[in-house]
Design a protein around this motif. Structure first.
Motif, PDB file in Angstrom:
ATOM      1  N   PRO A 254       0.559  -1.181  -0.016  1.00 40.23           N
ATOM      2  CA  PRO A 254      -0.414   0.393   0.158  1.00 40.23           C
ATOM      3  C   PRO A 254       0.660   1.210  -0.194  1.00 40.23           C
ATOM      4  O   PRO A 254       0.407   2.115  -0.560  1.00 40.23           O
ATOM      5  CB  PRO A 254      -0.730  -0.106   1.572  1.00 40.23           C
ATOM      6  N   LYS A 255       2.079   1.260   0.207  1.00 37.31           N
ATOM      7  CA  LYS A 255       3.051   2.534  -0.029  1.00 37.31           C
ATOM      8  C   LYS A 255       3.233   2.894  -1.014  1.00 37.31           C
ATOM      9  O   LYS A 255       3.748   3.859  -1.293  1.00 37.31           O
ATOM     10  CB  LYS A 255       4.528   1.932   1.346  1.00 37.31           C
ATOM     11  N   LEU A 256       2.796   1.895  -2.141  1.00 36.14           N
ATOM     12  CA  LEU A 256       3.227   2.765  -3.689  1.00 36.14           C
ATOM     13  C   LEU A 256       2.265   3.889  -3.952  1.00 36.14           C
ATOM     14  O   LEU A 256       2.157   4.594  -4.521  1.00 36.14           O
ATOM     15  CB  LEU A 256       2.481   1.230  -4.347  1.00 36.14           C
ATOM     16  N   ASP A 257       0.519   3.844  -3.834  1.00 37.03           N
ATOM     17  CA  ASP A 257       0.055   4.683  -3.208  1.00 37.03           C
ATOM     18  C   ASP A 257       0.487   5.628  -2.572  1.00 37.03           C
ATOM     19  O   ASP A 257       0.279   6.997  -3.776  1.00 37.03           O
ATOM     20  CB  ASP A 257      -1.426   4.448  -2.758  1.00 37.03           C
ATOM     21  N   ARG A 258       1.301   6.463  -1.995  1.00 31.58           N
ATOM     22  CA  ARG A 258       1.174   7.087  -1.396  1.00 31.58           C
ATOM     23  C   ARG A 258       2.768   7.669  -2.149  1.00 31.58           C
ATOM     24  O   ARG A 258       3.010   9.083  -1.780  1.00 31.58           O
ATOM     25  CB  ARG A 258       2.133   6.892   0.117  1.00 31.58           C
TER      26      ARG A 258
END
Length: 323
Positions: A254-258
């Motif tokens: 999910p860090k790829l979204d940020r």
């Protein structure tokens, strides 16, 4: 070899001309699409009202007066000096809203052409205390536009807002924001949580803008400056190579979204080029994947495109940015 190249270029020119002719024919058909646009200027009605007019405003705009807010709160708001200035600044920026009304009418013709069951909403213009996260609300029959969120990036009301956010607070992005709101109806967020699926999801939204807002620039569609768009175009191959080499496409981190999809001052490659890059670069790449797919599959309808899985779109796009 020279002869073959000559015929190839001739064929390419013919295909380009035919494509342009098809696009012109579609635009002519769209122009004939009947729509009836109603605009109600609550912001102007509020600006011209005093405390004694609250009951009439509530009668004319009941959906804007939630029961949990007492009339006394509205009376304070109507007389507040900051609110009066906000209303005056909106009036200065938008006047009679004539240009925006024409742009919205053209947009709704496009939506109606591609989505025949779309019902044109009534447009209500308001001020929202610069609540930019909800500056456009598309409900079943209403489109509520917070015009105080479109006064220009350098407006003094936006001094405390981060620059990358204030950049989008300009009326040239109004119709683009309306399409983003409409996209939530027709472009479902993927259950597949891979980075590729999320990139393509946002790519579909931007491709919707290609079709529904053909007259605005690519920079307006993605809320970039011209310089940010130029950087993205120039570095597309390097960005793609970065994603491939680090095996990010099928990652569910999910860090790829940020880092690459969410609004931000810049994308986070964790390299020296970070500060040069615009935020949301993953959306730009998703856009190019969808464009590549549609270039190879031009008969695909918008509805079918929106329903297709990201993996299929990517596979059939043969996406490969030029070096």
């Amino acid at each position: 070899m020279k002869l073959n190249r000559k015929y190839f270029l001739l064929a390419l020119s013919v295909l380009t001309l035919l494509s342009c002719k098809d696009a012109d024919n579609i635009e002519n058909e769209i122009a004939k699409t009947p729509v009836q646009l109603r605009v109600s200027r609550f912001d102007r009605a509020l600006a011209r009202s005093g405390p004694e007019d609250i009951l009439k405003l509530k009668s004319d705009y009941p959906y804007l007066f939630p029961e949990q807010y007492p009339d006394s709160l509205w009376k304070v708001k109507i007389t507040d000096t900051i609110q009066r200035e906000l209303l005056a600044e909106v009036d200065k920026a938008f006047g009679d809203f004539a240009n925006e009304k024409v742009a919205l009418e053209v947009l709704f013709k496009h939506i109606k052409y591609y989505f025949s069951d779309f019902d044109v909403p009534k447009v209500i213009t308001v001020t929202s205390d610069v609540q930019y996260d909800t500056r456009v609300i598309l409900a079943d029959t209403l489109l509520i536009l917070g015009l105080d969120n479109y006064l220009g990036k350098d407006h003094h009301f936006y001094r405390s807002i981060q620059r990358y956010i204030a950049q989008g607070l300009d009326k040239k992005y109004l119709t683009s924001d309306v399409v983003s709101s409409f996209a939530k109806r027709v472009n479902r967020f993927p259950r597949n949580r891979t980075f590729l699926s999320r990139m393509v999801h946002y790519g579909k939204e931007l491709y919707l803008k290609d079709k529904l807002l053909p007259e605005i620039s690519d920079a307006q569609k993605i809320t970039y400056t011209k310089e940010q768009l130029a950087w993205s175009t120039s570095n597309e191959a390097q960005i793609w190579r970065y994603f491939i080499e680090r095996e990010l496409l099928y990652s569910t981190d999910p860090k790829l979204d940020r880092r690459f999809l969410d609004p931000a001052p810049f994308s986070k490659f964790r390299l020296e080029l970070d500060r040069e890059s615009p935020g949301r670069i993953g959306r730009y790449i998703g856009w190019q994947i969808v464009r590549a797919f549609m270039a190879k599959n031009p008969k695909t309808s918008l509805q079918l495109l929106l329903d297709m899985e990201a993996g299929e779109i990517f596979k059939r796009s043969n996406y490969k940015p030029q070096k």
